[in-house]
Design an enzyme around this catalytic site. Sequence first.
Site, mmCIF file in Angstrom:
data_model
loop_
_atom_site.group_PDB
_atom_site.id
_atom_site.type_symbol
_atom_site.label_atom_id
_atom_site.label_comp_id
_atom_site.label_asym_id
_atom_site.label_seq_id
_atom_site.Cartn_x
_atom_site.Cartn_y
_atom_site.Cartn_z
ATOM 1 N N CYS A 30 0.827 -1.218 0.000
ATOM 2 C CA CYS A 30 0.000 0.000 0.000
ATOM 3 C C CYS A 30 0.859 1.266 0.000
ATOM 4 C CB CYS A 30 -0.972 -0.044 1.166
ATOM 5 S SG CYS A 30 -2.425 1.001 0.920
ATOM 6 N N GLU B 155 -2.582 -9.282 3.483
ATOM 7 C CA GLU B 155 -2.822 -9.741 4.862
ATOM 8 C C GLU B 155 -4.280 -9.600 5.269
ATOM 9 O OE1 GLU B 155 -3.315 -5.552 5.369
ATOM 10 O OE2 GLU B 155 -1.938 -6.711 4.132
ATOM 11 N N GLY C 41 -6.001 6.132 -1.282
ATOM 12 C CA GLY C 41 -6.511 7.297 -1.996
ATOM 13 C C GLY C 41 -5.498 7.873 -2.965
ATOM 14 N N ASN D 191 -7.350 -0.262 0.182
ATOM 15 C CA ASN D 191 -7.618 0.940 0.970
ATOM 16 C C ASN D 191 -6.557 1.967 0.652
ATOM 17 O OD1 ASN D 191 -7.985 2.925 2.875
ATOM 18 N ND2 ASN D 191 -7.034 1.756 4.514
ATOM 19 N N HIS E 60 -3.919 -5.289 -0.075
ATOM 20 C CA HIS E 60 -3.575 -5.865 1.223
ATOM 21 C C HIS E 60 -3.648 -7.395 1.225
ATOM 22 C CE1 HIS E 60 -3.314 -2.182 3.700
ATOM 23 N NE2 HIS E 60 -4.093 -1.696 2.753
#
Length: 375
Positions: free
Chosen positions: A258, A346, A302, A300, A344
């Site tokens: 990320c 995980e 932006g 997740n 992600h």
Amino acid sequence: MKYQSKKKALILLADGTIFHGKAVGDKEGTAFGEVCFNTGMTGYQEIFTDPSYFGQLMVTTNAHIGNYGTSIHESESETVKIAGLICKNFSYDYSRPLADLSLEEFLEKNKLFAISDVDTRALVSYIRDNGAMNAVVSTDVNNIEGLKKKLKEVPSMEGLELASKVSTEEAYYYGKENATYKIAALDIGIKKNILRNLAKRDAYIKVFPYNASFEEMSAWNPDAYFISNGPGDPEPLTDAIAAAKGMIASGKPLFGICLGHQVIALANGVSTYKMHNGHRGINHPVLNKVTGKGEITSQNHGFAINREETEANALLEITHVHLNDHTVAGIKMKDRDVFSVQYHPEASPGPHDADYLFDDFFGLIQKNTKETVKV
């Protein structure tokens, strides 16, 4: 249900648009942040405690929030990280035997302001069309002009450094000291489940603060490096970018997730940009260009890395692509054991299609340590 909230509340967007709702638990409150939405059907506790969401007002698209309560084992950090919660139907009662608290009790414990009875379909459609923007949620419904004035003072997420707000202040260890491998992790908003995934593969992890130098990290003589997820704009993270350059130059394996993915791209001269409304949910389709297989992923973020610059970079290869908008979802270096993904692997509660990425990382570590022994 114990009771229905009656205290009026509102959501005021930066462009002046207003949506109405009611305060959860009839609590008075006001909260500011960037409004965004998550499409996950489950995992609300993980979302609320994910450091990557620091400073954001979370709109949940699932119609019911709170119906399975909360559990001490399902937090991704020690405290709630979102700035506020916006939902349609808030469940004051829960029906899961394994839960420790109701969501209402959990929010009260963490002093988080939440509003319900919002037309979240209309709100999400508006954000989708007009983009993520700053907003305020409040029960001060008769003070619109005052809220507008305060809202203008809230900084934009673009250019905002937030890793320092969620990172550890001092280095710490995770896992068994006698584990086979040592991994130095740069914490720019790390989730607990990432550490669990590394530790269960026989690694001892030393977690360093967001501004740790490569020299500090390399002094521990790790077998590999890791750069975590986290909140905010990646470009102001000059210390992390410098550390990433050192990790790359070391020749040891490096894995980024990320925000860590974006930092690795920046260390390779690829720029990042703020997305229209980002990717947040647990059903994002990604194509693995190496295997040709599709993956359903948890995302997740932006911000994203520039695809044209990545394709033009002779040192990089795009390994994963988001199938909805063709943004870069994964890269690797052609001459180094360095790779990263924008999503992600995980993910808790799921999906788990990308678990293999941790195995790939440890495969590189094993190869590298064997080569080191031979030398």
